[in-house]
Design a protein around this motif. Structure first.
Motif, PDB file in Angstrom:
ATOM      1  N   GLN A  14       0.802  -1.002  -0.098  1.00 58.76           N
ATOM      2  CA  GLN A  14       0.145   0.036  -0.067  1.00 58.76           C
ATOM      3  C   GLN A  14       0.744   1.509  -0.011  1.00 58.76           C
ATOM      4  N   ASN A  15       2.150   1.033   0.364  1.00 52.39           N
ATOM      5  CA  ASN A  15       2.994   2.294   0.489  1.00 52.39           C
ATOM      6  C   ASN A  15       2.705   3.387   1.853  1.00 52.39           C
ATOM      7  N   VAL A  16       1.782   2.635   2.720  1.00 52.24           N
ATOM      8  CA  VAL A  16       1.365   3.615   3.850  1.00 52.24           C
ATOM      9  C   VAL A  16       1.548   2.583   5.086  1.00 52.24           C
ATOM     10  N   VAL A  17       2.132   3.047   5.807  1.00 57.94           N
ATOM     11  CA  VAL A  17       2.463   2.439   7.297  1.00 57.94           C
ATOM     12  C   VAL A  17       1.215   2.577   8.297  1.00 57.94           C
ATOM     13  N   GLY A  18       0.586   1.336   8.927  1.00 63.48           N
ATOM     14  CA  GLY A  18      -0.136   1.544   9.901  1.00 63.48           C
ATOM     15  C   GLY A  18      -1.606   1.356   9.795  1.00 63.48           C
ATOM     16  N   ASP A  19      -1.964   1.114   8.224  1.00 68.67           N
ATOM     17  CA  ASP A  19      -2.961   0.878   8.109  1.00 68.67           C
ATOM     18  C   ASP A  19      -3.737  -0.707   8.244  1.00 68.67           C
ATOM     19  N   GLY A  40       5.127  -0.201   3.856  1.00 69.74           N
ATOM     20  CA  GLY A  40       3.749   0.253   3.929  1.00 69.74           C
ATOM     21  C   GLY A  40       3.208  -1.271   3.215  1.00 69.74           C
ATOM     22  N   SER A  41       3.480  -2.243   3.591  1.00 67.74           N
ATOM     23  CA  SER A  41       3.001  -3.495   3.033  1.00 67.74           C
ATOM     24  C   SER A  41       2.934  -4.541   4.416  1.00 67.74           C
ATOM     25  N   LEU A  88      -4.494  -7.423   9.608  1.00 69.84           N
ATOM     26  CA  LEU A  88      -3.028  -7.415   9.470  1.00 69.84           C
ATOM     27  C   LEU A  88      -2.782  -5.982   9.213  1.00 69.84           C
ATOM     28  N   VAL A  89      -1.745  -5.473   9.614  1.00 71.04           N
ATOM     29  CA  VAL A  89      -1.460  -3.922   9.513  1.00 71.04           C
ATOM     30  C   VAL A  89      -0.001  -3.762   8.904  1.00 71.04           C
ATOM     31  N   THR A  90      -0.186  -2.833   7.856  1.00 71.66           N
ATOM     32  CA  THR A  90       0.783  -2.485   7.064  1.00 71.66           C
ATOM     33  C   THR A  90       2.210  -2.249   7.911  1.00 71.66           C
TER      34      THR A  90
END
Length: 133
Positions: free
Chosen positions: A62-67, A92-93, A85-87
């Motif tokens: 996703q290239n976003v950390v923490g989603d 961000g994966s 699961l959290v990126t």
């Protein structure tokens, strides 16, 4: 003459390393599906033979950390993994890896992930026929 031989040898070595190189994580028997999700993320679903069983690797980048993502994996329609699961850093994966039984004939693996913040949806499916022995 020495410079020519040295240059030729260097070119040969470079060609061998460049053309013959394969990623350490893939082999000829692997089944790999890569596709875009409903938003900016993409997924990779990889099936590999593993000592008479099937290794399933599912990754969403996703290239976003923490989603947080709700993830479900199915084998021939039967759920074998469900979780949130959290990126993670740095990319961000997230990735989930499980090993399932190799059934007679085709094995259908389905993966689904939904981002809990954005409602983005990632779906992929792959069929493996590794044979049973």
């Amino acid at each position: 003459m020495r410079k020519i031989l040295g240059s030729a040898l260097a070119a040969c070595c470079l060609a061998v390393f460049t053309l013959g190189a394969q990623p350490a994580f893939a082999n000829d028997d692997d089944v790999i599906v890569e596709k875009d999700c409903s938003g900016p993320s993409d997924l990779k679903l990889k099936l590999s033979p593993e000592h008479g069983r099937i290794e399933v690797e599912f990754e969403v980048d996703q290239n976003v950390v923490g989603d947080s993502w709700r993830v479900v994996l199915r084998h021939d329609g039967e759920r074998f993994f469900r979780g949130v699961l959290v990126t993670q850093e740095p990319s961000g994966s997230f990735e989930v890896r499980r090993v399932v039984d190799n059934e007679q004939g085709d094995d259908l693996i389905q993966a689904k992930a939904r981002n809990l913040a954005t409602d983005e949806l990632c779906r992929g499916a792959a069929v493996a026929t590794f044979g049973t022995s």
